[in-house]
Design a protein around this motif. Structure first.
Motif, PDB file in Angstrom:
ATOM      1  N   LEU A 148       0.818  -1.208   0.000  1.00 13.70           N
ATOM      2  CA  LEU A 148       0.000   0.000   0.000  1.00 13.70           C
ATOM      3  C   LEU A 148       0.857   1.266   0.000  1.00 13.70           C
ATOM      4  O   LEU A 148       0.448   2.300  -0.546  1.00 13.70           O
ATOM      5  N   ARG A 149       2.043   1.196   0.594  1.00 11.88           N
ATOM      6  CA  ARG A 149       2.937   2.359   0.559  1.00 11.88           C
ATOM      7  C   ARG A 149       3.363   2.675  -0.868  1.00 11.88           C
ATOM      8  O   ARG A 149       3.522   3.835  -1.252  1.00 11.88           O
ATOM      9  N   ILE A 150       3.550   1.634  -1.672  1.00  5.15           N
ATOM     10  CA  ILE A 150       3.867   1.831  -3.090  1.00  5.15           C
ATOM     11  C   ILE A 150       2.619   2.270  -3.849  1.00  5.15           C
ATOM     12  O   ILE A 150       2.655   3.199  -4.658  1.00  5.15           O
ATOM     13  N   TYR A 151       1.496   1.605  -3.575  1.00  3.82           N
ATOM     14  CA  TYR A 151       0.232   1.916  -4.248  1.00  3.82           C
ATOM     15  C   TYR A 151      -0.179   3.367  -4.013  1.00  3.82           C
ATOM     16  O   TYR A 151      -0.696   4.031  -4.914  1.00  3.82           O
ATOM     17  N   ASN A 152       0.063   3.859  -2.812  1.00  6.24           N
ATOM     18  CA  ASN A 152      -0.298   5.233  -2.475  1.00  6.24           C
ATOM     19  C   ASN A 152       0.758   6.242  -2.920  1.00  6.24           C
ATOM     20  O   ASN A 152       0.662   7.432  -2.592  1.00  6.24           O
ATOM     21  N   ASN A 153       1.763   5.757  -3.649  1.00  3.07           N
ATOM     22  CA  ASN A 153       2.809   6.612  -4.232  1.00  3.07           C
ATOM     23  C   ASN A 153       3.628   7.343  -3.165  1.00  3.07           C
ATOM     24  O   ASN A 153       4.115   8.452  -3.394  1.00  3.07           O
ATOM     25  N   ARG A 154       3.789   6.693  -2.009  1.00  3.78           N
ATOM     26  CA  ARG A 154       4.560   7.298  -0.925  1.00  3.78           C
ATOM     27  C   ARG A 154       5.976   6.723  -0.829  1.00  3.78           C
ATOM     28  O   ARG A 154       6.834   7.305  -0.185  1.00  3.78           O
ATOM     29  N   HIS A 155       6.199   5.568  -1.465  1.00  4.08           N
ATOM     30  CA  HIS A 155       7.524   4.948  -1.384  1.00  4.08           C
ATOM     31  C   HIS A 155       7.869   4.203  -2.659  1.00  4.08           C
ATOM     32  O   HIS A 155       6.989   3.717  -3.378  1.00  4.08           O
ATOM     33  N   TRP A 156       9.173   4.113  -2.891  1.00  6.57           N
ATOM     34  CA  TRP A 156       9.698   3.293  -3.969  1.00  6.57           C
ATOM     35  C   TRP A 156       9.784   1.841  -3.499  1.00  6.57           C
ATOM     36  O   TRP A 156       9.731   1.566  -2.300  1.00  6.57           O
ATOM     37  N   LEU A 157       9.960   0.940  -4.440  1.00  5.00           N
ATOM     38  CA  LEU A 157      10.056  -0.490  -4.109  1.00  5.00           C
ATOM     39  C   LEU A 157      11.176  -0.764  -3.123  1.00  5.00           C
ATOM     40  O   LEU A 157      10.997  -1.493  -2.134  1.00  5.00           O
ATOM     41  N   ASN A 158      12.359  -0.201  -3.366  1.00  6.85           N
ATOM     42  CA  ASN A 158      13.486  -0.506  -2.476  1.00  6.85           C
ATOM     43  C   ASN A 158      13.306   0.101  -1.084  1.00  6.85           C
ATOM     44  O   ASN A 158      13.859  -0.409  -0.104  1.00  6.85           O
ATOM     45  N   ASP A 159      12.506   1.192  -0.971  1.00  5.80           N
ATOM     46  CA  ASP A 159      12.190   1.734   0.355  1.00  5.80           C
ATOM     47  C   ASP A 159      11.462   0.691   1.198  1.00  5.80           C
ATOM     48  O   ASP A 159      11.745   0.510   2.386  1.00  5.80           O
ATOM     49  N   VAL A 160      10.517   0.038   0.559  1.00  4.63           N
ATOM     50  CA  VAL A 160       9.674  -0.946   1.242  1.00  4.63           C
ATOM     51  C   VAL A 160      10.469  -2.204   1.583  1.00  4.63           C
ATOM     52  O   VAL A 160      10.354  -2.750   2.688  1.00  4.63           O
ATOM     53  N   VAL A 161      11.282  -2.658   0.633  1.00  4.91           N
ATOM     54  CA  VAL A 161      12.084  -3.863   0.860  1.00  4.91           C
ATOM     55  C   VAL A 161      13.056  -3.645   2.020  1.00  4.91           C
ATOM     56  O   VAL A 161      13.197  -4.487   2.919  1.00  4.91           O
ATOM     57  N   ALA A 162      13.726  -2.495   2.025  1.00  5.89           N
ATOM     58  CA  ALA A 162      14.656  -2.184   3.113  1.00  5.89           C
ATOM     59  C   ALA A 162      13.924  -2.039   4.439  1.00  5.89           C
ATOM     60  O   ALA A 162      14.403  -2.496   5.481  1.00  5.89           O
ATOM     61  N   GLY A 163      12.754  -1.405   4.414  1.00  4.78           N
ATOM     62  CA  GLY A 163      11.962  -1.247   5.632  1.00  4.78           C
ATOM     63  C   GLY A 163      11.597  -2.586   6.243  1.00  4.78           C
ATOM     64  O   GLY A 163      11.639  -2.755   7.474  1.00  4.78           O
ATOM     65  N   ALA A 164      11.258  -3.552   5.394  1.00  2.00           N
ATOM     66  CA  ALA A 164      10.925  -4.893   5.883  1.00  2.00           C
ATOM     67  C   ALA A 164      12.121  -5.523   6.588  1.00  2.00           C
ATOM     68  O   ALA A 164      11.994  -6.077   7.689  1.00  2.00           O
ATOM     69  N   GLY A 165      13.288  -5.432   5.966  1.00  2.00           N
ATOM     70  CA  GLY A 165      14.483  -6.010   6.574  1.00  2.00           C
ATOM     71  C   GLY A 165      14.852  -5.348   7.887  1.00  2.00           C
ATOM     72  O   GLY A 165      15.195  -6.014   8.864  1.00  2.00           O
ATOM     73  N   ILE A 166      14.766  -4.026   7.929  1.00  2.00           N
ATOM     74  CA  ILE A 166      15.103  -3.286   9.146  1.00  2.00           C
ATOM     75  C   ILE A 166      14.144  -3.638  10.272  1.00  2.00           C
ATOM     76  O   ILE A 166      14.558  -3.836  11.423  1.00  2.00           O
ATOM     77  N   GLY A 167      12.848  -3.713   9.967  1.00  2.00           N
ATOM     78  CA  GLY A 167      11.861  -4.042  10.990  1.00  2.00           C
ATOM     79  C   GLY A 167      12.101  -5.401  11.621  1.00  2.00           C
ATOM     80  O   GLY A 167      12.062  -5.554  12.850  1.00  2.00           O
ATOM     81  N   ILE A 168      12.383  -6.392  10.784  1.00  2.00           N
ATOM     82  CA  ILE A 168      12.651  -7.748  11.288  1.00  2.00           C
ATOM     83  C   ILE A 168      13.909  -7.761  12.145  1.00  2.00           C
ATOM     84  O   ILE A 168      13.942  -8.347  13.233  1.00  2.00           O
ATOM     85  N   LEU A 169      14.970  -7.118  11.675  1.00  2.00           N
ATOM     86  CA  LEU A 169      16.227  -7.073  12.421  1.00  2.00           C
ATOM     87  C   LEU A 169      16.057  -6.401  13.780  1.00  2.00           C
ATOM     88  O   LEU A 169      16.631  -6.849  14.783  1.00  2.00           O
ATOM     89  N   CYS A 170      15.257  -5.332  13.825  1.00  2.00           N
ATOM     90  CA  CYS A 170      15.062  -4.607  15.080  1.00  2.00           C
ATOM     91  C   CYS A 170      14.371  -5.478  16.125  1.00  2.00           C
ATOM     92  O   CYS A 170      14.758  -5.482  17.300  1.00  2.00           O
ATOM     93  N   THR A 171      13.368  -6.241  15.709  1.00  2.00           N
ATOM     94  CA  THR A 171      12.671  -7.101  16.668  1.00  2.00           C
ATOM     95  C   THR A 171      13.537  -8.275  17.098  1.00  2.00           C
ATOM     96  O   THR A 171      13.556  -8.649  18.273  1.00  2.00           O
ATOM     97  N   LYS A 172      14.257  -8.865  16.164  1.00  2.00           N
ATOM     98  CA  LYS A 172      15.167  -9.954  16.539  1.00  2.00           C
ATOM     99  C   LYS A 172      16.198  -9.455  17.548  1.00  2.00           C
ATOM    100  O   LYS A 172      16.501 -10.130  18.540  1.00  2.00           O
ATOM    101  N   THR A 173      16.733  -8.273  17.301  1.00  2.35           N
ATOM    102  CA  THR A 173      17.702  -7.691  18.216  1.00  2.35           C
ATOM    103  C   THR A 173      17.078  -7.436  19.582  1.00  2.35           C
ATOM    104  O   THR A 173      17.715  -7.657  20.628  1.00  2.35           O
TER     105      THR A 173
END
Length: 254
Positions: free
Chosen positions: A187-212
């Motif tokens: 939806l972030r891409i659909y709503n024209n608020r983010h590029w594809l790589n913004d979303v992909v990186a955000g997913a990785g960062i979110g997972i890493l933060c919780t694991k940490t």
């Protein structure tokens, strides 16, 4: 309707526990030890996702892929669908909702709240710092803080939180948060608020933060709660919404 959903969620997720006794030191140590399970393979996928996001910032082919995906999704008469402003919180709040309904997760209220607070702190700090350094323009040309997607990072941090708490109870409950988080990123891409790589990186960062946050939890608990006893305690977890911002408060009285 949006306000009503959030307010109803707040009532559902308000948790009060009065007169409960703290568990003994040995039990606490055993409970906390469940969160120390570091294995390098656990960080491979989130590191790959995060790395892709950074590489795409300076790779012409991946930048072109960003534009192609945006152009394919954004059509004439395109209307935005802002469910992502709510769904980013859903996976994390689901943990408290399930516990409130009697479906217990891996950690007790105090431990999971410390874990979530640590994860959210890491998400906010890391995404804010990266945004201020990279200064990538959003696809809708509004601001220069596109990379990475904070909504997506928060959603995937919550999804990993839900997974860790319930994967041993039900794998389907555990992974359900990832479906919601993926939809949020889409939806972030659909709503024209983010590029594809913004979303992909955000997913990785979110997972890493919780694991940490899970790996740090025993040490943070030892630092914050230095003295354990068997006295009574009263705890309250209460989400709130003031019309503009969704948040939560956690109070523990000894």
């Amino acid at each position: 309707m949006k306000n009503l959903i959030i307010v109803l969620s707040s009532f559902l997720l308000t948790f009060s526990a009065h007169g409960q006794k703290l568990i003994q030191n040995d039990s606490i140590n055993n409970d906390l030890s469940k969160n120390i399970n570091f294995k390098y393979k656990q960080i491979i996928i989130p590191l790959l996702l995060t790395s892709y996001g950074f590489v795409a910032l300076h790779n012409s082919k991946l930048l072109q892929l960003n534009r192609s995906v945006r152009d394919e999704i954004i059509k004439d008469n395109h209307s935005n669908f802002h469910l992502d402003d709510i769904s980013q919180y859903a996976p994390a709040l689901a943990v408290y909702a399930l516990n409130n309904l009697g479906v217990k997760g891996k950690n007790n209220l105090r431990n999971r709240s410390v874990i979530l607070a640590t994860s959210l702190g890491l998400v906010f700090t890391s995404t804010t710092a990266i945004k201020s350094i990279t200064k990538i323009e959003r696809p809708d040309y509004t601001t220069n803080n596109s990379f990475p997607s904070g909504h997506t990072a928060l959603a995937f941090a919550g999804a990993e939180f839900l997974y860790q708490e319930y994967k041993d109870k039900s794998i389907w409950v555990g992974v359900s948060g990832y479906f919601v988080a993926t939809a949020t990123g889409g939806l972030r891409i659909y709503n024209n608020r983010h590029w594809l790589n913004d979303v992909v990186a955000g997913a990785g960062i979110g997972i890493l933060c919780t694991k940490t946050a899970y790996w740090l939890n025993p040490y943070i608990n030892k630092l914050i709660f230095k003295k354990e006893d068997s006295t009574n305690t009263s705890t309250i977890f209460s989400p709130y919404y003031d019309g503009k911002m969704l948040g939560a408060s956690f109070i523990m009285n000894f």
